[in-house]
Design a protein around this motif. Structure first.
Motif, PDB file in Angstrom:
ATOM      1  N   GLY A 127      -2.029  -4.254   5.288  1.00 34.36           N
ATOM      2  CA  GLY A 127      -3.163  -5.235   5.677  1.00 34.36           C
ATOM      3  C   GLY A 127      -4.283  -4.467   6.558  1.00 34.36           C
ATOM      4  N   ARG A 128      -4.988  -5.162   7.090  1.00 32.96           N
ATOM      5  CA  ARG A 128      -6.137  -4.652   7.929  1.00 32.96           C
ATOM      6  C   ARG A 128      -5.884  -4.549   9.317  1.00 32.96           C
ATOM      7  NH1 ARG A 128     -10.553  -8.807   5.872  1.00 32.96           N
ATOM      8  NH2 ARG A 128      -8.749 -10.293   6.042  1.00 32.96           N
ATOM      9  N   ALA A 142     -10.813  -0.610   7.085  1.00 33.98           N
ATOM     10  CA  ALA A 142     -10.074  -1.315   6.055  1.00 33.98           C
ATOM     11  C   ALA A 142     -10.765  -1.017   4.682  1.00 33.98           C
ATOM     12  CB  ALA A 142     -10.083  -2.966   6.219  1.00 33.98           C
ATOM     13  N   ARG A 143     -11.958  -0.466   4.686  1.00 35.27           N
ATOM     14  CA  ARG A 143     -12.518   0.178   3.493  1.00 35.27           C
ATOM     15  C   ARG A 143     -11.913   1.315   3.046  1.00 35.27           C
ATOM     16  NH1 ARG A 143     -17.440  -3.246   4.984  1.00 35.27           N
ATOM     17  NH2 ARG A 143     -18.147  -2.067   6.632  1.00 35.27           N
ATOM     18  N   SER A 191      -5.311  -2.389   2.406  1.00 42.23           N
ATOM     19  CA  SER A 191      -5.410  -1.051   2.757  1.00 42.23           C
ATOM     20  C   SER A 191      -3.952  -0.261   2.335  1.00 42.23           C
ATOM     21  CB  SER A 191      -6.173  -0.823   4.165  1.00 42.23           C
ATOM     22  OG  SER A 191      -7.210  -1.498   4.574  1.00 42.23           O
ATOM     23  N   MET A 198     -13.367  -3.786   9.816  1.00 42.28           N
ATOM     24  CA  MET A 198     -13.604  -3.994   8.289  1.00 42.28           C
ATOM     25  C   MET A 198     -14.063  -2.483   8.110  1.00 42.28           C
ATOM     26  SD  MET A 198     -12.945  -7.021   7.944  1.00 42.28           S
ATOM     27  CE  MET A 198     -11.931  -7.233   9.109  1.00 42.28           C
ATOM     28  N   ALA A 216      -9.062   1.103   0.556  1.00 41.59           N
ATOM     29  CA  ALA A 216      -8.980  -0.431   0.473  1.00 41.59           C
ATOM     30  C   ALA A 216      -8.245  -0.722  -1.092  1.00 41.59           C
ATOM     31  CB  ALA A 216     -10.342  -0.894   0.025  1.00 41.59           C
ATOM     32  N   TYR A 230      -3.648 -11.455   8.382  1.00 35.58           N
ATOM     33  CA  TYR A 230      -5.095 -11.692   8.886  1.00 35.58           C
ATOM     34  C   TYR A 230      -4.637 -12.243  10.353  1.00 35.58           C
ATOM     35  CZ  TYR A 230      -9.094 -14.385   9.911  1.00 35.58           C
ATOM     36  OH  TYR A 230     -10.286 -14.841  10.297  1.00 35.58           O
ATOM     37  N   VAL A 241      -1.196  -7.554   2.004  1.00 36.73           N
ATOM     38  CA  VAL A 241      -2.553  -7.499   1.860  1.00 36.73           C
ATOM     39  C   VAL A 241      -3.081  -8.819   2.506  1.00 36.73           C
ATOM     40  CG1 VAL A 241      -2.498  -5.951   0.048  1.00 36.73           C
ATOM     41  CG2 VAL A 241      -2.480  -8.346  -0.406  1.00 36.73           C
ATOM     42  N   ASN A 242      -2.321  -9.916   2.822  1.00 34.69           N
ATOM     43  CA  ASN A 242      -2.816 -11.263   3.136  1.00 34.69           C
ATOM     44  C   ASN A 242      -2.852 -11.328   4.653  1.00 34.69           C
ATOM     45  OD1 ASN A 242      -3.495 -12.251   0.425  1.00 34.69           O
ATOM     46  ND2 ASN A 242      -1.546 -12.749   0.107  1.00 34.69           N
ATOM     47  N   GLY A 298      -7.104  -7.381  -2.900  1.00 36.55           N
ATOM     48  CA  GLY A 298      -6.772  -8.512  -2.098  1.00 36.55           C
ATOM     49  C   GLY A 298      -6.743  -8.268  -0.834  1.00 36.55           C
ATOM     50  N   ASN A 299      -7.709  -7.678  -0.106  1.00 36.63           N
ATOM     51  CA  ASN A 299      -8.015  -7.373   1.265  1.00 36.63           C
ATOM     52  C   ASN A 299      -7.017  -6.512   1.850  1.00 36.63           C
ATOM     53  OD1 ASN A 299     -10.401  -9.052   2.000  1.00 36.63           O
ATOM     54  ND2 ASN A 299      -9.273 -10.801   1.894  1.00 36.63           N
TER      55      ASN A 299
END
Ligand SMILES: [Zn+2]
Length: 416
Positions: A99-100, A27-28, A37, A24, A31, A394, A391-392, A34-35
């Motif tokens: 994404g992250r 990821a910031r 990066s 997290m 950013a 997970y 961005v989704n 929508g989550n």
């Protein structure tokens, strides 16, 4: 560090909360809505993520080195000075709507494995290292997999110096500007390399497997196909008097898909780009061109499927009153990972009782380059619905922890 790892010890558990919190934190940086990066290689965002990783590595007592391609290699000394470095990592750069987890998870898992050993006071005989390969995604600077390609000798210093972004910026200049241009002499020999990565596909999730032990990266062939017929008037030319190149191409696309399906579940045959020389609603198309992207983990099967795709295009062209020319543009042979590295990962997954399977990687990774010069393997973590470069994207904290535990076991095994 007081102890040397041995088989009698109960398995160590990585710190899943720390691992997730670091995802997290990274990821910031860059950013997006929508989550997601966005950290393109050697931009200010990439530099900020690198600086954060560097601070964590320093806090963990690692010695950071930066090479000519800007690859970060943070070393934890071993107890035996004669041993080579057992390394793990991936990449911190992302796609523009990334994404992250893609890449980030592999870097953070490597750091987490090292910190778990620090927390437990366990030394290894061989040194360990956490690696961040530069510019895996190849968005701002093509080609992708740049840092690992340079490391593996697939990209020369001169080629690196010539690497330029679309806006004219030289890779070297931007890397220097950001403070991440090292020296060729900093190319550090590695004894083994392991990369954790999200699967970026749906197989593990569908089969309810928590861990994928990656045995290979599939090979790839691109075929350029040009279909030639005759431009004709859509109103005056009877249907049985046409040499319709687009219709021929459509028949080919359907048959190519069938050929892929017949070749088994590991085969991929795709056409993502099709162009026609004419673009008028009332003209029968006289010239069409497309690219076939063919992939398979087995060299022989890939060659056979490539030949079949070629034959399909030539035969259907004739049956449609046209001609087809098929030329091979790209051919990347499959990469088989090192048997002892694969076994180290599989042993870890089995010993901990995780549901796992062996799997071939559908996507290219830095590990495929590194494997050319260093014994290498990968471990996959499931990702939701197989979604990546999105961005989704997970991966669950539990699955990331399981994959990282397996990575830890394998690093201990190889570095003992
Ligand atoms: Zn990646």
């Amino acid at each position: 560090m007081t102890r040397i790892a041995n088989d009698a010890m109960p398995p160590l558990q990585i710190n899943a909360d720390r691992l997730w919190a670091r995802h997290m934190d990274i990821a910031r940086i860059g950013a997006i809505a929508g989550n997601g990066s966005c950290r393109l290689a050697m931009t200010a965002e990439d530099a900020e993520a690198r600086a954060l990783l560097a601070s964590w590595c320093r806090d963990a007592g690692l010695e950071l080195r930066v090479d000519r391609a800007g690859n970060m290699v943070a070393v934890r000394p071993g107890s035996d000075p004669a041993r080579g470095i057992v390394a793990s990592g991936s990449h911190l750069d992302t796609q523009p709507h990334g994404g992250r987890f893609d890449g980030v998870s592999g870097v953070l898992a490597a750091l987490e494995a090292v910190e778990t050993l620090n927390d437990a006071g366990i030394a290894t005989a061989a040194p360990l290292a956490v690696v961040n390969w530069t510019n895996e995604e190849g968005v701002r600077y093509a080609p992708g997999l740049l840092g690992s390609a340079w490391y593996a000798g697939l990209l020369t210093d001169e080629a690196l110096s010539d690497t330029r972004a679309a806006d004219g910026m030289l890779f070297d200049d931007e890397a220097r500007l950001r403070g991440w241009l090292g020296d060729s002499s900093e190319k550090i020999p590695l004894a083994a390399f392991l990369e954790l990565h999200i699967e970026q596909g749906p197989v593990l999730e569908r089969e309810e497997k928590q861990v994928g032990v990656v045995t290979s990266v599939q090979g790839l062939t691109w075929l350029d196909v040009r279909v030639s017929g005759t431009d004709a008037h859509a109103g005056t030319t009877p249907l049985d008097h046409r040499q319709d190149a687009l219709l021929a191409a459509a028949r080919m696309l359907a048959a190519l898909n069938e050929a892929g399906l017949e070749c088994g579940p590991a085969a991929r045959v795709s056409v993502g780009r099709l162009t026609t020389a004419t673009d008028g609603p009332s003209t029968v198309v006289g010239e069409a061109a497309f690219v076939i992207d063919i992939r398979h983990p087995d060299t022989g099967t890939l060659a056979g499927l490539t030949a079949k795709c070629t034959a399909i295009c030539e035969t259907l062209a004739v049956q449609s009153g046209c001609t087809a020319t098929v030329t091979q543009r790209i051919s990347v042979s499959p990469t088989q990972f090192d048997a002892s590295c694969v076994r180290a990962l599989e042993d870890g997954a089995a010993r901990r009782g995780y549901a796992y399977r062996k799997i071939a990687s559908g996507a290219l990774h830095d590990a495929a380059n590194v494997a050319k010069v260093v014994p290498t393997a990968m471990v996959f973590v499931p990702c939701r619905d197989g979604i990546s470069h999105n961005v989704n994207e997970y991966a669950s904290p539990e699955d990331l922890a399981a994959g990282t535990n397996v990575l830890l076991d394998a690093l201990l095994d190889l570095a003992r």
